[in-house]
Write a protein that holds these residues in place. Structure first.
Motif, PDB file in Angstrom:
ATOM      1  N   ILE A   1       7.627  -6.094  -6.523  1.00  0.00           N
ATOM      2  CA  ILE A   1       6.855  -6.117  -8.413  1.00  0.00           C
ATOM      3  C   ILE A   1       6.010  -4.932  -8.262  1.00  0.00           C
ATOM      4  O   ILE A   1       5.984  -3.628  -8.697  1.00  0.00           O
ATOM      5  CB  ILE A   1       5.881  -6.458  -8.003  1.00  0.00           C
ATOM      6  CG1 ILE A   1       6.790  -8.568  -8.267  1.00  0.00           C
ATOM      7  CG2 ILE A   1       4.672  -7.055  -9.277  1.00  0.00           C
ATOM      8  CD1 ILE A   1       5.277  -9.084  -8.253  1.00  0.00           C
ATOM      9  N   SER A   2       6.132  -4.259  -7.357  1.00  0.00           N
ATOM     10  CA  SER A   2       5.075  -2.561  -6.959  1.00  0.00           C
ATOM     11  C   SER A   2       6.292  -1.212  -6.614  1.00  0.00           C
ATOM     12  O   SER A   2       5.535  -0.299  -8.107  1.00  0.00           O
ATOM     13  CB  SER A   2       4.416  -2.347  -5.237  1.00  0.00           C
ATOM     14  OG  SER A   2       3.749  -3.273  -5.288  1.00  0.00           O
TER      15      SER A   2
ATOM     16  N   MET B   1       5.942 -18.591 -17.142  1.00  0.00           N
ATOM     17  CA  MET B   1       6.950 -19.014 -18.350  1.00  0.00           C
ATOM     18  C   MET B   1       7.958 -18.287 -17.749  1.00  0.00           C
ATOM     19  O   MET B   1       9.807 -18.020 -18.564  1.00  0.00           O
ATOM     20  CB  MET B   1       6.406 -18.381 -19.258  1.00  0.00           C
ATOM     21  CG  MET B   1       5.633 -19.599 -19.760  1.00  0.00           C
ATOM     22  SD  MET B   1       4.182 -19.314 -21.570  1.00  0.00           S
ATOM     23  CE  MET B   1       3.415 -20.752 -21.040  1.00  0.00           C
ATOM     24  N   GLY B   2       8.073 -17.342 -16.929  1.00  0.00           N
ATOM     25  CA  GLY B   2       9.574 -16.333 -16.524  1.00  0.00           C
ATOM     26  C   GLY B   2       9.374 -16.488 -15.083  1.00  0.00           C
ATOM     27  O   GLY B   2       9.229 -17.159 -13.996  1.00  0.00           O
ATOM     28  N   LEU B   3       9.878 -15.291 -14.392  1.00  0.00           N
ATOM     29  CA  LEU B   3       9.676 -15.046 -13.227  1.00  0.00           C
ATOM     30  C   LEU B   3       8.850 -14.039 -12.457  1.00  0.00           C
ATOM     31  O   LEU B   3       9.804 -12.510 -13.121  1.00  0.00           O
ATOM     32  CB  LEU B   3      11.272 -14.909 -12.546  1.00  0.00           C
ATOM     33  CG  LEU B   3      12.260 -16.195 -12.754  1.00  0.00           C
ATOM     34  CD1 LEU B   3      14.305 -15.445 -12.293  1.00  0.00           C
ATOM     35  CD2 LEU B   3      11.684 -17.134 -12.396  1.00  0.00           C
ATOM     36  N   ILE B   4       7.825 -13.739 -12.224  1.00  0.00           N
ATOM     37  CA  ILE B   4       7.491 -12.692 -11.340  1.00  0.00           C
ATOM     38  C   ILE B   4       7.773 -11.690 -11.034  1.00  0.00           C
ATOM     39  O   ILE B   4       7.571 -10.520 -10.585  1.00  0.00           O
ATOM     40  CB  ILE B   4       5.871 -12.662 -11.623  1.00  0.00           C
ATOM     41  CG1 ILE B   4       5.082 -11.960 -10.867  1.00  0.00           C
ATOM     42  CG2 ILE B   4       5.708 -13.675  -9.859  1.00  0.00           C
ATOM     43  CD1 ILE B   4       3.243 -12.275 -11.906  1.00  0.00           C
ATOM     44  N   SER B   5       9.209 -12.638 -10.123  1.00  0.00           N
ATOM     45  CA  SER B   5       9.562 -11.430  -9.256  1.00  0.00           C
ATOM     46  C   SER B   5      11.045 -10.867  -9.268  1.00  0.00           C
ATOM     47  O   SER B   5      10.806  -9.741  -8.978  1.00  0.00           O
ATOM     48  CB  SER B   5      10.498 -13.093  -8.354  1.00  0.00           C
ATOM     49  OG  SER B   5      11.456 -13.145  -8.795  1.00  0.00           O
TER      50      SER B   5
ATOM     51  N   GLU C   1      -2.661   1.345  -7.289  1.00  0.00           N
ATOM     52  CA  GLU C   1      -3.260   1.151  -6.039  1.00  0.00           C
ATOM     53  C   GLU C   1      -4.425  -0.648  -6.318  1.00  0.00           C
ATOM     54  O   GLU C   1      -3.861  -1.484  -6.328  1.00  0.00           O
ATOM     55  CB  GLU C   1      -4.437   1.903  -5.617  1.00  0.00           C
ATOM     56  CG  GLU C   1      -5.042   1.091  -4.191  1.00  0.00           C
ATOM     57  CD  GLU C   1      -6.168   1.740  -3.842  1.00  0.00           C
ATOM     58  OE1 GLU C   1      -6.907   1.535  -3.415  1.00  0.00           O
ATOM     59  OE2 GLU C   1      -6.009   3.265  -3.517  1.00  0.00           O
ATOM     60  N   TYR C   2      -4.682  -0.256  -7.663  1.00  0.00           N
ATOM     61  CA  TYR C   2      -5.798  -1.733  -8.454  1.00  0.00           C
ATOM     62  C   TYR C   2      -5.262  -2.377  -8.751  1.00  0.00           C
ATOM     63  O   TYR C   2      -5.355  -3.829  -8.109  1.00  0.00           O
ATOM     64  CB  TYR C   2      -6.310  -0.454  -9.587  1.00  0.00           C
ATOM     65  CG  TYR C   2      -7.176  -2.006 -10.236  1.00  0.00           C
ATOM     66  CD1 TYR C   2      -8.702  -1.593 -10.057  1.00  0.00           C
ATOM     67  CD2 TYR C   2      -7.032  -2.502 -11.005  1.00  0.00           C
ATOM     68  CE1 TYR C   2      -9.713  -2.470 -10.796  1.00  0.00           C
ATOM     69  CE2 TYR C   2      -8.404  -3.057 -12.040  1.00  0.00           C
ATOM     70  CZ  TYR C   2      -9.560  -2.936 -11.329  1.00  0.00           C
ATOM     71  OH  TYR C   2     -10.666  -3.640 -12.536  1.00  0.00           O
ATOM     72  N   PHE C   3      -3.683  -2.578  -9.141  1.00  0.00           N
ATOM     73  CA  PHE C   3      -3.044  -2.756  -9.210  1.00  0.00           C
ATOM     74  C   PHE C   3      -2.271  -4.264  -8.309  1.00  0.00           C
ATOM     75  O   PHE C   3      -2.012  -5.383  -8.582  1.00  0.00           O
ATOM     76  CB  PHE C   3      -1.723  -2.015 -10.060  1.00  0.00           C
ATOM     77  CG  PHE C   3      -0.460  -3.984 -10.444  1.00  0.00           C
ATOM     78  CD1 PHE C   3      -1.044  -4.466 -12.206  1.00  0.00           C
ATOM     79  CD2 PHE C   3       0.783  -3.489 -10.354  1.00  0.00           C
ATOM     80  CE1 PHE C   3       0.722  -5.174 -11.706  1.00  0.00           C
ATOM     81  CE2 PHE C   3       1.839  -4.140 -10.558  1.00  0.00           C
ATOM     82  CZ  PHE C   3       1.391  -5.048 -10.888  1.00  0.00           C
ATOM     83  N   ARG C   4      -2.066  -3.008  -7.236  1.00  0.00           N
ATOM     84  CA  ARG C   4      -1.179  -3.947  -6.490  1.00  0.00           C
ATOM     85  C   ARG C   4      -2.439  -4.550  -5.647  1.00  0.00           C
ATOM     86  O   ARG C   4      -2.032  -5.892  -4.980  1.00  0.00           O
ATOM     87  CB  ARG C   4      -0.430  -2.295  -5.347  1.00  0.00           C
ATOM     88  CG  ARG C   4       0.582  -2.043  -6.098  1.00  0.00           C
ATOM     89  CD  ARG C   4       1.213  -0.862  -4.941  1.00  0.00           C
ATOM     90  NE  ARG C   4       2.007  -0.436  -5.793  1.00  0.00           N
ATOM     91  CZ  ARG C   4       3.035   0.572  -5.301  1.00  0.00           C
ATOM     92  NH1 ARG C   4       2.540   1.512  -3.976  1.00  0.00           N
ATOM     93  NH2 ARG C   4       3.427   1.922  -6.015  1.00  0.00           N
TER      94      ARG C   4
ATOM     95  N   LYS D   1       0.981  -1.707  -0.064  1.00  0.00           N
ATOM     96  CA  LYS D   1      -0.284   0.280   0.185  1.00  0.00           C
ATOM     97  C   LYS D   1       1.152   1.398  -0.075  1.00  0.00           C
ATOM     98  O   LYS D   1       0.810   2.200  -0.398  1.00  0.00           O
ATOM     99  CB  LYS D   1      -0.941   0.043   1.164  1.00  0.00           C
ATOM    100  CG  LYS D   1      -2.021   1.119   1.159  1.00  0.00           C
ATOM    101  CD  LYS D   1      -2.659   1.338   2.362  1.00  0.00           C
ATOM    102  CE  LYS D   1      -3.715   2.230   2.726  1.00  0.00           C
ATOM    103  NZ  LYS D   1      -3.922   2.274   3.913  1.00  0.00           N
ATOM    104  N   ASP D   2       2.097   1.910   0.749  1.00  0.00           N
ATOM    105  CA  ASP D   2       2.570   2.336   0.535  1.00  0.00           C
ATOM    106  C   ASP D   2       3.550   2.757   0.126  1.00  0.00           C
ATOM    107  O   ASP D   2       4.596   4.413   0.394  1.00  0.00           O
ATOM    108  CB  ASP D   2       3.004   2.921   2.601  1.00  0.00           C
ATOM    109  CG  ASP D   2       1.534   2.677   3.092  1.00  0.00           C
ATOM    110  OD1 ASP D   2       0.758   3.450   3.427  1.00  0.00           O
ATOM    111  OD2 ASP D   2       1.662   2.234   4.774  1.00  0.00           O
ATOM    112  N   MET D   3       4.068   1.615  -1.091  1.00  0.00           N
ATOM    113  CA  MET D   3       5.382   2.180  -1.940  1.00  0.00           C
ATOM    114  C   MET D   3       5.210   3.222  -2.966  1.00  0.00           C
ATOM    115  O   MET D   3       4.445   3.420  -3.448  1.00  0.00           O
ATOM    116  CB  MET D   3       5.598   0.302  -2.649  1.00  0.00           C
ATOM    117  CG  MET D   3       5.273  -0.652  -1.496  1.00  0.00           C
ATOM    118  SD  MET D   3       7.154  -0.203  -0.428  1.00  0.00           S
ATOM    119  CE  MET D   3       8.587  -0.392  -1.617  1.00  0.00           C
ATOM    120  N   PRO D   4       5.822   3.828  -3.156  1.00  0.00           N
ATOM    121  CA  PRO D   4       6.254   4.934  -3.865  1.00  0.00           C
ATOM    122  C   PRO D   4       5.958   4.564  -5.183  1.00  0.00           C
ATOM    123  O   PRO D   4       5.730   3.313  -5.636  1.00  0.00           O
ATOM    124  CB  PRO D   4       7.366   5.740  -3.828  1.00  0.00           C
ATOM    125  CG  PRO D   4       7.991   5.078  -2.630  1.00  0.00           C
ATOM    126  CD  PRO D   4       7.797   3.934  -2.482  1.00  0.00           C
TER     127      PRO D   4
END
Length: 467
Positions: A456-457, A400-404, A423-426, A27-30
């Motif tokens: 990711i965020s 098929m890859g690394l979402i990380s 926000e929607y994405f997160r 939530k609080d990530m820039p």
């Protein structure tokens, strides 16, 4: 509609694990918005919009398409109707957007910017228009403060090589804490078959202060503008192409093709592809030498309604998903750069969801261990930046890859009120992980998965772009 609060703290969060991941980690990530179409002039002038129609509806072809579909006359969409009436017609449309992402975005944006949680409709349109417009007249709701309010750390707008970048220069001198950068979009110099190509070359000549009568002079002019953008802090390029062109050519051939076009002679499709291939590969190699990130937005079928295009111009809501072949020429293009060790960091976005697995596997061919996530499968964009489209993109990338290693969301927006899309994405990412934790498909290691969510965020993009 129900008066029960719709946008709650746990909106879109499907279980306790998703809630913990979102509230505790995401939530609080820039926000790093590494591709958008915001106006740098508005930011430079710290524009106050005056009313919500100007802030929210002007330029928003997502909303325009919905209103037209409902049968609303164009004068209330892009026409001469008063702003208050345009907003009322949008409010009338909103209850009919159920299951379209516009419904979620509308309520999120009203909630986050204006503290308005009542569902927008024709009955409350007058009140909401008046109250939000009063706020938008305040300095607290100027363009810069809207970005600050959403914790936006970086914004990359999109400019043509002929742009003076005067607005970016003004912003840079202003001390504004949000970093406003530009991205270099030279498609008009590549698309030799377009009707306006020769007119554009004239503008490029003026910007570069040099004539363009040959391939070498075209390259020199583009290099001049690349260096100018680089000197103004640009680190990113962007291309919006139907697909990647790739053909074998010699410089002599391409020089002849350009000279033929300068004489206003008709080109063959083969000649067009040779020219486009040559200029795009030249640019890509220069991006590498400058350490830039290159982006390719692929697959849009643009300007389908010629009657409305003639009336309103491009980017007014008449585009759709195309079904272009992607894999073969994309592979050859990336390989041609990689074979010379001149493939820079690259982000590939597809607009056709049938290409998800193509892109998810293609990036793995060129992730060579030199950089974490060097070649990225970009987030669902345009018609795909919604729950279903983003979920499918992330599932393909995960499988098929690394979402990380994923660099996450961007707005691709023209609106200063669009940042709740992050926000929607997160929330969606947290629910995807949370559901698999609940099913026992992922471990209940909230600290580690929380770190992945934060990467990711925000963290991956921060490292990748290094603004």
């Amino acid at each position: 509609m129900s008066t029960k609060k719709f946008i709650t703290d746990n909106f879109l969060l499907t279980n306790k694990y998703a809630e913990e991941l979102y509230h505790g980690y995401a939530k609080d990530m820039p926000i790093i918005d590494y591709h958008c179409h915001l106006s740098p002039g508005d930011i430079a002038d710290d524009r106050a919009f005056g009313n919500i129609t100007k802030a929210w509806l002007d330029g928003d072809h997502y909303k325009w398409r919905a209103m037209r579909t409902l049968g609303i006359d164009e004068k209330f969409v892009t026409g001469s109707a008063p702003d208050r009436e345009k907003f009322r017609h949008w409010a009338k449309t909103v209850p009919y957007t159920l299951r379209n992402p516009l419904f979620h975005w509308t309520q999120l944006e009203l909630a986050r910017y204006f503290g308005e949680f009542e569902l927008l409709n024709e009955n409350n349109a007058e009140r909401i228009y008046t109250e939000t417009s009063e706020k938008l007249q305040s300095p607290d709701y100027s363009c810069r403060n809207l970005l600050t309010r959403m914790n936006v750390e970086v914004v990359c707008t999109t400019e043509d090589p002929i742009d003076s970048l005067e607005h970016h220069q003004k912003i840079a001198k202003s001390g504004f804490k949000t970093h406003i950068s530009t991205s270099f979009r030279p498609d008009k110099a590549i698309m030799i078959g377009n009707d306006g190509f020769l007119e554009y070359l004239g503008k490029l000549e003026k910007a570069a202060e040099s004539p363009i009568n040959s391939l070498k002079e075209l390259k020199d002019a583009l290099l001049n503008r690349l260096q100018y953008f680089h000197g103004n802090g640009c680190k990113v390029s962007d291309h919006g192409l139907s697909n990647i062109p790739f053909a074998t050519y010699t410089d002599a051939e391409v020089d002849g093709i350009l000279k033929k076009r300068l004489k206003k002679q008709q080109l063959t499709s083969e000649e067009i592809e040779k020219f486009e291939s040559a200029v795009l590969q030249f640019l890509a190699k220069e991006y590498h030498s400058m350490g830039w990130v290159q982006q390719f937005h692929l697959g849009a079928l643009r300007n389908n309604n010629k009657r409305m295009l003639a009336q309103l111009g491009p980017d007014t809501g008449w585009d759709s998903i195309g079904d272009y072949p992607q894999a073969a020429t994309l592979s050859k293009f990336l390989n041609s750069l990689d074979s010379e060790d001149k493939l820079t960091k690259t982000i590939i976005y597809n607009l056709n969801p049938s290409d998800n697995e193509v892109m998810a596997t293609m990036i793995g061919n060129f992730n060579d261990g030199s950089v974490k996530g060097k070649v990225q499968f970009g987030s669902g964009w345009w018609f795909l930046d919604q729950k279903d489209g983003m979920t499918k993109q992330m599932n393909a990338l995960s499988n098929m890859g690394l979402i990380s290693c994923f660099i996450g969301m961007l707005t691709d927006s023209r609106s200063f009120l669009s940042y709740p899309r992050h926000e929607y994405f997160r929330r969606l990412v947290c629910s995807i992980f949370g559901e698999e934790i609940e099913k026992g498909e992922l471990p209940q290691d909230m600290e580690w998965i929380g770190k992945i969510i934060q990467d990711i965020s925000y963290n991956n993009a921060k490292e990748y772009f290094n603004f």
